[in-house]
Design a protein around this motif. Structure first.
Motif, PDB file in Angstrom:
ATOM      1  N   SER A   1      17.316  41.417 104.082  1.00 34.26           N
ATOM      2  CA  SER A   1      18.695  41.476 103.582  1.00 34.26           C
ATOM      3  C   SER A   1      19.718  41.093 104.639  1.00 34.26           C
ATOM      4  CB  SER A   1      19.000  42.887 103.062  1.00 34.26           C
ATOM      5  OG  SER A   1      18.967  43.833 104.123  1.00 34.26           O
ATOM      6  N   ASP A   2      19.347  41.156 105.903  1.00 31.66           N
ATOM      7  CA  ASP A   2      20.301  40.854 106.970  1.00 31.66           C
ATOM      8  C   ASP A   2      19.510  40.476 108.224  1.00 31.66           C
ATOM      9  OD1 ASP A   2      22.187  40.991 109.120  1.00 31.66           O
ATOM     10  OD2 ASP A   2      23.464  42.296 107.894  1.00 31.66           O
ATOM     11  N   PRO A   3      19.831  39.332 108.860  1.00 30.23           N
ATOM     12  CA  PRO A   3      19.127  38.948 110.103  1.00 30.23           C
ATOM     13  C   PRO A   3      19.198  40.021 111.180  1.00 30.23           C
ATOM     14  CG  PRO A   3      20.441  37.126 109.270  1.00 30.23           C
ATOM     15  CD  PRO A   3      20.797  38.316 108.425  1.00 30.23           C
ATOM     16  N   ALA A   4      20.274  40.803 111.192  1.00 35.11           N
ATOM     17  CA  ALA A   4      20.403  41.864 112.196  1.00 35.11           C
ATOM     18  C   ALA A   4      19.386  42.970 111.973  1.00 35.11           C
ATOM     19  CB  ALA A   4      21.820  42.441 112.167  1.00 35.11           C
ATOM     20  N   ASN A   5      19.021  43.172 110.686  1.00 38.13           N
ATOM     21  CA  ASN A   5      17.982  44.163 110.400  1.00 38.13           C
ATOM     22  C   ASN A   5      16.637  43.713 110.953  1.00 38.13           C
ATOM     23  OD1 ASN A   5      19.900  45.625 109.077  1.00 38.13           O
ATOM     24  ND2 ASN A   5      19.217  45.073 107.012  1.00 38.13           N
ATOM     25  N   GLU A   6      16.305  42.445 110.739  1.00 38.01           N
ATOM     26  CA  GLU A   6      15.046  41.901 111.260  1.00 38.01           C
ATOM     27  C   GLU A   6      15.033  41.952 112.788  1.00 38.01           C
ATOM     28  OE1 GLU A   6      11.256  40.239 111.470  1.00 38.01           O
ATOM     29  OE2 GLU A   6      12.355  41.233 109.831  1.00 38.01           O
ATOM     30  N   LYS A   7      16.193  41.714 113.388  1.00 35.04           N
ATOM     31  CA  LYS A   7      16.282  41.773 114.849  1.00 35.04           C
ATOM     32  C   LYS A   7      15.998  43.190 115.347  1.00 35.04           C
ATOM     33  CE  LYS A   7      19.381  40.740 118.704  1.00 35.04           C
ATOM     34  NZ  LYS A   7      20.725  40.242 119.102  1.00 35.04           N
ATOM     35  N   ALA A   8      16.517  44.188 114.642  1.00 35.91           N
ATOM     36  CA  ALA A   8      16.265  45.580 115.021  1.00 35.91           C
ATOM     37  C   ALA A   8      14.792  45.920 114.868  1.00 35.91           C
ATOM     38  CB  ALA A   8      17.115  46.519 114.170  1.00 35.91           C
ATOM     39  N   TRP A   9      14.191  45.395 113.801  1.00 38.49           N
ATOM     40  CA  TRP A   9      12.759  45.614 113.563  1.00 38.49           C
ATOM     41  C   TRP A   9      11.931  45.049 114.721  1.00 38.49           C
ATOM     42  CZ3 TRP A   9       9.916  48.198 109.942  1.00 38.49           C
ATOM     43  CH2 TRP A   9       8.557  47.888 109.861  1.00 38.49           C
ATOM     44  N   GLN A  10      12.213  43.829 115.082  1.00 40.42           N
ATOM     45  CA  GLN A  10      11.482  43.203 116.176  1.00 40.42           C
ATOM     46  C   GLN A  10      11.783  43.881 117.510  1.00 40.42           C
ATOM     47  OE1 GLN A  10       9.105  41.041 115.770  1.00 40.42           O
ATOM     48  NE2 GLN A  10       9.486  40.941 113.554  1.00 40.42           N
ATOM     49  N   CYS A  11      12.974  44.450 117.631  1.00 44.76           N
ATOM     50  CA  CYS A  11      13.325  45.171 118.850  1.00 44.76           C
ATOM     51  C   CYS A  11      12.388  46.352 119.067  1.00 44.76           C
ATOM     52  CB  CYS A  11      14.780  45.649 118.766  1.00 44.76           C
ATOM     53  SG  CYS A  11      15.304  46.646 120.186  1.00 44.76           S
ATOM     54  N   LEU A  12      12.072  47.046 117.990  1.00 42.90           N
ATOM     55  CA  LEU A  12      11.141  48.167 118.113  1.00 42.90           C
ATOM     56  C   LEU A  12       9.732  47.688 118.444  1.00 42.90           C
ATOM     57  CD1 LEU A  12      11.956  50.792 115.324  1.00 42.90           C
ATOM     58  CD2 LEU A  12      12.422  50.889 117.760  1.00 42.90           C
ATOM     59  N   ILE A  13       9.299  46.659 117.745  1.00 33.12           N
ATOM     60  CA  ILE A  13       7.940  46.143 117.954  1.00 33.12           C
ATOM     61  C   ILE A  13       7.745  45.684 119.388  1.00 33.12           C
ATOM     62  CG2 ILE A  13       6.333  44.295 117.317  1.00 33.12           C
ATOM     63  CD1 ILE A  13       6.521  46.426 115.214  1.00 33.12           C
TER      64      ILE A  13
END
Length: 312
Positions: A40-52
């Motif tokens: 829904s938002d590129p920033a959400n995916e960025k946060a997801w990858q930040c954790l990974i």
């Protein structure tokens, strides 16, 4: 709202989704909700990858450190940030309460034992509680005496009671509070988390020692190392969890093997990998699979009772 606060909020949301997906009750609905949020938002995916990939952002992280996964869907922002700072080189997993954690009431505890992987909780009167860990052999010659032959147990004593606890290394006197005692490999470890001071004396010691709340030590019949601070991770098993904080993988596998029937071996060179996490002891196969999914290792099963952990 400042930009860094927005990022923290998204990381917190990502942590909640990860906790759902790594829990024992994860569903297709959770997976769909996570995918919807990520796309829904590129920033959400960025946060997801930040954790990974969070461990890559820390200079002191080991080269082969595994990734950080969210510990709890109720984790606070402050706790999430502390995890990110603390857990470089590790990962956090959500788990469920162990199905073997059973409350029973008996009048006679003369001979008690738990099998491999079993965790048993029993009441001692109206307000005191005994919890026995895996592969523990314990007896109570009287209602105020314990004799620990092997294994580990936790005492939660609300009503002051003069307990005497015997191991092959010596005698322990305990009256009130929360006390954990472990006897393995010819060493007895005592951890007093709260309550009144504990007295102990080794079979070949001339004088007794006193342990205060918040203190822990290991002792043999002859001597004791320095007193250290209690580590709450060591009693995660009381609630059916195996907890680790930057623990060498070899040590983690050794601890896991206590809850698993058969042989579980690990290559010595894998001690360079660190594990930080909270793992449900309901399913040791699942723990091994989670390790293989996130670490550069292979899990080889000759049979369900003969497992080797090697470098990939």
């Amino acid at each position: 709202m400042q930009p860094n606060q927005i990022d923290i909020e998204r990381i917190h949301q990502a942590a909640n989704f990860m906790a759902r997906l790594w829990s024992d009750t994860s569903s297709e609905k959770d997976q769909r909700a996570c995918n919807t949020w990520r796309t829904s938002d590129p920033a959400n995916e960025k946060a997801w990858q930040c954790l990974i990939q969070a461990q890559e952002g820390f200079n002191d992280a080991p080269k082969d450190a595994i990734r950080i996964i969210a510990r709890s869907r109720k984790m606070s922002r402050r706790h999430m940030l502390s995890i990110l700072g603390l857990s470089a080189g590790g990962f956090i997993l959500a788990g469920s309460y162990t199905k073997n954690h059973i409350m029973k009431t008996h009048s006679n505890y003369k001979n008690l034992a738990t099998s491999t992987g079993e965790i048993k909780s029993l009441s001692l009167g109206s307000s005191n509680r005994l919890v026995m860990n895996t592969k523990t052999t314990l007896s109570m010659p009287t209602q105020n005496q314990f004799k620990l032959d092997e294994g580990e147990f936790f005492l939660d004593v609300s009503q002051a009671t003069p307990y005497q606890i015997e191991t092959t290394e010596g005698m322990i006197s305990f009256h009130q509070g929360q006390l954990n005692i472990r006897h393995t490999d010819d060493i007895t470890r005592i951890s007093l988390f709260s309550g009144q001071d504990v007295q102990l004396i080794g079979n070949k010691m001339q004088n007794s020692l006193s342990i205060k709340p918040g203190q822990s030590l290991s002792f043999t019949a002859i001597n004791t190392p320095n007193i250290s601070t209690t580590n709450p991770n060591t009693i995660g098993w009381v609630t059916g969890k195996l907890m680790a904080q930057r623990m060498p993988l070899t040590d983690f596998i050794h601890e896991l093997s206590r809850y698993r029937k058969g042989v579980l071996r690990v290559a010595p060179e894998l001690n360079q990998l660190a594990v930080t996490g909270v793992f449900s002891l309901n399913n040791t196969d699942q723990i091994l699979q989670q390790l293989q999914d996130t670490l550069p290792i292979n899990i080889y099963q000759l049979t369900p009772y003969w497992v080797s952990v090697t470098a990939s």
